[in-house]
Scaffold this motif. Structure first.
Motif, short mmCIF file in Angstrom:
data_model
loop_
_atom_site.label_atom_id
_atom_site.label_comp_id
_atom_site.label_asym_id
_atom_site.label_seq_id
_atom_site.Cartn_x
_atom_site.Cartn_y
_atom_site.Cartn_z
N PRO A 36 0.85 -1.20 0.00
CA PRO A 36 0.00 0.00 0.00
C PRO A 36 0.88 1.25 0.00
N GLY A 43 -2.42 7.38 1.73
CA GLY A 43 -3.69 7.31 2.46
C GLY A 43 -4.90 7.00 1.61
N ASN A 44 -4.75 6.89 0.29
CA ASN A 44 -5.91 6.52 -0.53
C ASN A 44 -6.07 5.00 -0.54
N PRO A 45 -7.28 4.52 -0.23
CA PRO A 45 -7.49 3.08 -0.23
C PRO A 45 -7.09 2.45 -1.56
N PHE A 46 -6.40 1.33 -1.46
CA PHE A 46 -6.01 0.52 -2.62
C PHE A 46 -5.10 1.23 -3.61
N ASP A 95 -1.61 1.46 -4.61
CA ASP A 95 -0.44 0.65 -4.33
C ASP A 95 0.83 1.25 -4.89
N GLU A 143 -6.82 -8.47 1.91
CA GLU A 143 -5.97 -7.28 1.87
C GLU A 143 -6.60 -6.21 2.74
N THR A 184 -6.11 -1.86 3.45
CA THR A 184 -5.49 -0.75 2.73
C THR A 184 -4.27 -0.18 3.44
N ILE A 185 -4.07 -0.52 4.70
CA ILE A 185 -2.91 0.01 5.41
C ILE A 185 -1.78 -1.02 5.47
N MET A 208 -7.70 6.74 8.78
CA MET A 208 -8.09 6.86 7.38
C MET A 208 -9.60 6.80 7.27
N ILE A 257 -13.65 3.15 3.36
CA ILE A 257 -13.51 3.00 1.92
C ILE A 257 -14.85 3.24 1.25
#
Lengths: 273, 273
Positions: free
Chosen positions: A223, A227-230, A232, B55, B57-58, B176, B179
């Motif tokens: 990741p 801080g943005n989800p998903f 990568d 998965e 996100t962190i 965060m 989502i």
């Protein structure tokens, strides 16, 4: 001339310590650190090199190392400059004079215990297996704690030089044979960190990869730190398919193509192995 | 008709439990398992579905899940049939009647504690933070152990239905934002496991990728189970770039091209999200 400073993931006697020795030899000044993050943070003009584990053949990539490679100082002031492939040979150590038949407990890191289950179930079926934070911590415990005077540790042979009161009972007790370093392939390599400029989940990773046009030996995904989800970051280890042209130029051109495809690219290091 | 059986990574009240509920609703029969491996092993005609974390996100990919996907029964009898994206909302729970000002300890899984450091240092700067095996185990401890009668737990809101003696003190305390499931992208997906036929370290991963010609959203790498050093399995999550043709045929054709390039390919699942 003062000895060159080398930070490594400690304590004394870890496989990372052994890898550092293999690269930098006996005259370097080795500085053990508690964590992989500490190795990165300890680098300075007096300790210009650090050695951290990247991967092992049974348990895969070392997440903590890739997480450190996400930071922006890697690729600016800090660079990957080489790799060491170590044929990990787990040994069974005990205090001098203690035979295999008297061993009550076997101490080691969980991974090492797992890698030696075949040996343990055959030769020490009734010994209790105890997990320790590292293989070197297991060696220290049996060398220094009276509680473990009749215990054995699974660790690197280097631990007998760190703890001279210990002897090797058995060598190479892991399930898998040691690595033939030649089989890992020689040549020019580089590590490139790439990230989509706007980071959507459906960013098509094939777009930058299809234009790289270098050999790709490893892809790792973590990741990003934004801080943005998903969103990568991808770590692409590339290699030169055929020698002849300048490797630095090839890598630089490939990064230009990746950036034209709309992805950020940062060169983390370039080396020969 | 008997309720459909769904195994999940337990105990009751984990985020995986919550994800399972989101997918299978209130009438399914949920069977909590201790480990991700146990979820895979528990599948049977009476428990045809399992839910495991892939998965977050962190902290990235869940290694244990990918390790299970290496086994040959995945892609034969077992298949990936769907995905759930969960906006993890950490809540601070305590026994009914205990106000924030009386909280002495905060219990949770290490990752959840880490994700809520901002809230904790602002609102509970002197509370002791205690690591537990899971967020649900933290909720159970404060609900059932007198030792933790004035402690709080960071966990999913679902824990208040599991332990009715608990109340929510604060919602959404993580660093965060949750989502937005829409942002993860909708469409046809598939997961393909690929592996080089002879597995050398310098196998060029670009060869199979360059012929896949589907969108690639994720690439994960794990050591293969065959015992050869540095022989990896790659998990390629692909998506349909534009609807119109049959997705199953597109995937099947892509796998044929990968195999012609000298790599093994196995379809682990195909789904719409």
């Amino acid at each position: 001339m003062p000895a060159i400073g080398v930070a490594y993931l400690g304590p004394v006697g870890t496989y990372t310590h052994q890898a550092a020795h293999q690269k930098f030899g006996p005259s370097a000044k080795y500085v053990g650190q508690d964590t992989i993050k500490d190795v990165f943070n300890s680098l300075s003009p007096t300790i210009p090199f650090g050695v951290v584990p990247q991967e092992n053949t049974i348990f895969g990539s070392v997440i903590e190392t890739y997480d450190q490679l996400r930071h922006s100082n890697v690729g600016k002031g800090l660079f990957v400059v080489g790799e060491v492939t170590l044929g990990v040979q787990h040994c069974l150590l005990a205090r001098k004079g203690i035979p295999l038949s008297e061993i009550k407990d076997v101490l080691s890191h969980e991974q090492a215990l797992g890698q030696c289950q075949g040996f343990l179930s055959k030769h020490l079926p009734s010994a209790r297996q105890m997990k320790m934070p590292s293989t070197a911590a297991a060696a220290e415990a049996i060398a220094t704690s009276e509680e473990y005077a009749t215990s054995a540790a699974i660790c690197s042979k280097i631990c007998t030089t760190v703890f001279p009161e210990l002897d090797v009972l058995e060598e190479s007790i892991q399930a898998m044979n040691g690595i033939d370093t030649d089989s890992s392939g020689l040549g020019n390599r580089a590590l490139i960190r790439i990230q989509h400029s706007d980071g959507a989940r459906t960013s098509d990773l094939l777009l930058p990869l299809s234009v790289i046009d270098l050999g790709v030996s490893r892809i790792d995904r973590r990741p990003s730190l934004c801080g943005n989800p998903f969103e990568d970051m991808f770590f692409i280890e590339v290699f030169q398919r055929s020698e002849g042209s300048k490797w630095g130029d090839e890598v630089s051109d490939a990064m230009q193509r990746v950036m034209k495809a709309g992805w950020k690219a940062c060169l983390l290091g370039i080396w020969h192995c």
